[in-house]
Design a protein around this motif. Structure first.
Motif, PDB file in Angstrom:
ATOM      1  N   HIS A  56       0.414  37.421 -36.595  1.00 13.20           N
ATOM      2  CA  HIS A  56      -0.524  36.798 -37.556  1.00 13.20           C
ATOM      3  C   HIS A  56      -2.074  36.916 -37.066  1.00 13.20           C
ATOM      4  CE1 HIS A  56      -2.227  33.440 -39.894  1.00 13.20           C
ATOM      5  NE2 HIS A  56      -1.119  33.270 -40.178  1.00 13.20           N
ATOM      6  N   PRO A  57      -2.473  38.137 -37.156  1.00 15.25           N
ATOM      7  CA  PRO A  57      -3.996  38.568 -36.629  1.00 15.25           C
ATOM      8  C   PRO A  57      -4.805  37.905 -37.718  1.00 15.25           C
ATOM      9  CG  PRO A  57      -3.013  40.559 -37.451  1.00 15.25           C
ATOM     10  CD  PRO A  57      -1.705  39.445 -37.326  1.00 15.25           C
ATOM     11  N   SER A  58      -6.044  37.586 -37.488  1.00 20.25           N
ATOM     12  CA  SER A  58      -6.956  37.124 -38.404  1.00 20.25           C
ATOM     13  C   SER A  58      -7.299  38.178 -39.350  1.00 20.25           C
ATOM     14  CB  SER A  58      -8.083  36.500 -37.661  1.00 20.25           C
ATOM     15  OG  SER A  58      -9.000  36.003 -38.879  1.00 20.25           O
ATOM     16  N   ASP A  59      -7.593  37.922 -40.705  1.00 23.78           N
ATOM     17  CA  ASP A  59      -8.346  38.821 -41.615  1.00 23.78           C
ATOM     18  C   ASP A  59      -9.710  38.321 -42.186  1.00 23.78           C
ATOM     19  OD1 ASP A  59      -7.628  36.579 -43.042  1.00 23.78           O
ATOM     20  OD2 ASP A  59      -6.192  37.398 -44.593  1.00 23.78           O
ATOM     21  N   LEU A  60     -10.416  37.351 -41.175  1.00 25.41           N
ATOM     22  CA  LEU A  60     -11.626  36.841 -41.635  1.00 25.41           C
ATOM     23  C   LEU A  60     -12.587  38.017 -41.332  1.00 25.41           C
ATOM     24  CD1 LEU A  60     -11.690  33.118 -40.597  1.00 25.41           C
ATOM     25  CD2 LEU A  60     -11.245  34.142 -42.824  1.00 25.41           C
ATOM     26  N   GLU A  83      -2.136  36.795 -43.585  1.00 27.85           N
ATOM     27  CA  GLU A  83      -2.084  37.702 -42.502  1.00 27.85           C
ATOM     28  C   GLU A  83      -0.884  38.298 -42.031  1.00 27.85           C
ATOM     29  OE1 GLU A  83      -5.113  34.133 -42.388  1.00 27.85           O
ATOM     30  OE2 GLU A  83      -2.803  34.484 -42.886  1.00 27.85           O
ATOM     31  N   GLN A  84       0.325  37.597 -42.187  1.00 19.30           N
ATOM     32  CA  GLN A  84       1.546  38.205 -41.805  1.00 19.30           C
ATOM     33  C   GLN A  84       1.884  39.291 -42.533  1.00 19.30           C
ATOM     34  OE1 GLN A  84       3.880  34.482 -42.158  1.00 19.30           O
ATOM     35  NE2 GLN A  84       4.165  34.442 -39.629  1.00 19.30           N
ATOM     36  N   TYR A  85       1.743  39.101 -44.003  1.00 22.35           N
ATOM     37  CA  TYR A  85       1.928  40.286 -44.560  1.00 22.35           C
ATOM     38  C   TYR A  85       1.286  41.494 -44.588  1.00 22.35           C
ATOM     39  CZ  TYR A  85       2.783  43.030 -48.767  1.00 22.35           C
ATOM     40  OH  TYR A  85       2.718  44.314 -49.817  1.00 22.35           O
ATOM     41  N   LEU A  86      -0.046  41.387 -44.039  1.00 25.27           N
ATOM     42  CA  LEU A  86      -0.882  42.492 -43.980  1.00 25.27           C
ATOM     43  C   LEU A  86      -0.309  43.196 -42.489  1.00 25.27           C
ATOM     44  CD1 LEU A  86      -4.316  41.249 -44.530  1.00 25.27           C
ATOM     45  CD2 LEU A  86      -3.155  42.911 -46.012  1.00 25.27           C
ATOM     46  N   PHE A  87      -0.031  42.501 -41.506  1.00 24.14           N
ATOM     47  CA  PHE A  87       0.227  42.982 -40.141  1.00 24.14           C
ATOM     48  C   PHE A  87       1.758  43.579 -40.135  1.00 24.14           C
ATOM     49  CE2 PHE A  87       0.878  42.434 -35.288  1.00 24.14           C
ATOM     50  CZ  PHE A  87       0.676  43.424 -35.200  1.00 24.14           C
ATOM     51  N   LEU A  88       2.771  42.915 -40.892  1.00 20.87           N
ATOM     52  CA  LEU A  88       3.964  43.277 -41.017  1.00 20.87           C
ATOM     53  C   LEU A  88       3.928  44.720 -41.818  1.00 20.87           C
ATOM     54  CD1 LEU A  88       5.974  39.968 -41.570  1.00 20.87           C
ATOM     55  CD2 LEU A  88       6.106  41.457 -39.502  1.00 20.87           C
ATOM     56  N   SER A  89       3.355  44.621 -42.921  1.00 20.30           N
ATOM     57  CA  SER A  89       3.043  45.949 -43.648  1.00 20.30           C
ATOM     58  C   SER A  89       2.713  47.251 -42.833  1.00 20.30           C
ATOM     59  CB  SER A  89       2.401  45.765 -44.616  1.00 20.30           C
ATOM     60  OG  SER A  89       2.813  44.575 -45.811  1.00 20.30           O
ATOM     61  N   ALA A  90       1.753  46.783 -42.161  1.00 19.06           N
ATOM     62  CA  ALA A  90       1.065  48.012 -41.242  1.00 19.06           C
ATOM     63  C   ALA A  90       2.035  48.528 -40.128  1.00 19.06           C
ATOM     64  CB  ALA A  90      -0.236  47.472 -40.349  1.00 19.06           C
TER      65      ALA A  90
END
Length: 331
Positions: free
Chosen positions: A153-157, A204-211
């Motif tokens: 869960h890295p921040s996307d801000l 945040e989880q979706y973005l990181f897990l996708s990467a």
């Protein structure tokens, strides 16, 4: 050689904000103040009024809309597609080696994030997704060890790093059709707390897990609240090996919208520079030097845990759920 202003392009993404202290005009003005030699790309939606905004380039996209979930009198809009599209389109216009992704309602207060990017070169060979670590805000970089644990869960801000790395991170699939169906849960997870209910993951989880999946490091998470000792250890390793989370006041980034009590109460559920340094010394440096240096950061206090229990109990009432969804989850 130190990073120069001319090496950086700021991608200011999202709808044009007019709020006092968080307007998009103030956002670009703050960049000019602290980074006068940097380029600014504003990535926003068609029909937005950008006349008073100082940007070197403005790119307009059709708004893909939010993803709405409604149940039990609660309505939550997930803006994951909006964030992916506006950020990706903006990054496509970047020609400099470095890029900074800033929300259109945030602003720059200093230059701290520049020195962080090159300060911690040691990494584990296994689980490396990007060429270099990406600097992110502590705000919403959630801990897998906290009282309300959330993994990957890295921040996307706010994000700063090599342009190629940011493009790699934001090259996520927009959620539609089958992918959207997979993103929605038939029922809420069977856990004692509720945060996002029918969305399988947070943005945040979706973005990181996708990467992670695109880089050959796929992690299978059932839902946003799934946690166990293996997930905790792996989440920390992947997070700290690829990101440097840091307090916004140290970074020189401010999001007025997230200064409220609800966001402050999340602060101890998040990890910042202290936790990163503890891991960096205890794991990354130790793995390369073959000796132990440093110790893990301390766990949350009993008082803080009690506060979390009280807050989660209150949220079980329908009235509090409505207030929570309306005030705390609106992004």
């Amino acid at each position: 050689m130190p990073i120069q202003d001319a090496d950086i392009t700021f991608v200011v993404q999202g709808p044009v904000s007019q709020g006092d202290g968080s307007s998009t005009r103030e956002a670009t003005a703050s960049i000019r103040r602290f980074f006068p030699g940097s380029r600014i790309v504003l990535s926003t939606w068609e029909n937005e009024d950008t006349r008073d905004i100082d940007a070197d380039e403005t790119v307009f996209s059709a708004d893909p809309g939010g993803i709405l979930w409604e149940a039990d009198g609660v309505s939550i809009v997930n803006n994951v597609n909006r964030q992916i599209l506006s950020t990706r389109v903006g990054l496509a216009r970047v020609k400099t080696p470095y890029a900074a992704k800033l929300r259109s309602d945030g602003h720059v207060t200093g230059r701290g994030f520049i020195s962080l990017e090159e300060a911690f070169p040691t990494r584990l060979s296994e689980g490396t997704v990007f060429e270099r670590r990406i600097v992110v805000s502590k705000e919403f970089t959630r801990s897998a060890r906290s009282f309300i644990p959330m993994a990957y869960h890295p921040s996307d801000l706010f994000q700063f790093g090599l342009t190629a790395d940011l493009r790699r991170y934001w090259d996520a699939e927009l959620l539609a059709g089958e992918s959207l169906s997979g993103f929605m849960l038939n029922e809420a997870p069977d856990v004692w707390y509720r945060m996002f209910d029918r969305f399988r993951f947070t943005t945040e989880q979706y973005l990181f897990l996708s990467a992670l999946k695109r880089s050959g490091h796929e992690r299978r998470l059932t839902h946003y609240a799934e946690i166990n000792e293996h997930i905790i250890a792996d989440s920390e390793r992947m997070l700290f090996n690829n990101f440097i989370p840091c307090e916004p006041e140290v970074l020189g980034i401010d999001h007025e919208r997230f200064r409220g009590r609800a966001q402050k109460s999340l602060a101890e559920d998040c990890v910042g520079l202290r936790e990163f340094l503890a891991w960096y010394l205890d794991v990354a440096v130790a793995a390369n030097s073959r000796r132990m240096v440093g110790t893990p950061a301390p766990r949350m206090s009993l008082l803080l845990r009690t506060e979390r229990v009280a807050r989660e109990i209150l949220k079980r009432s329908q009235l509090m759920r409505r207030l929570y969804a309306g005030q705390f989850l609106k992004r």
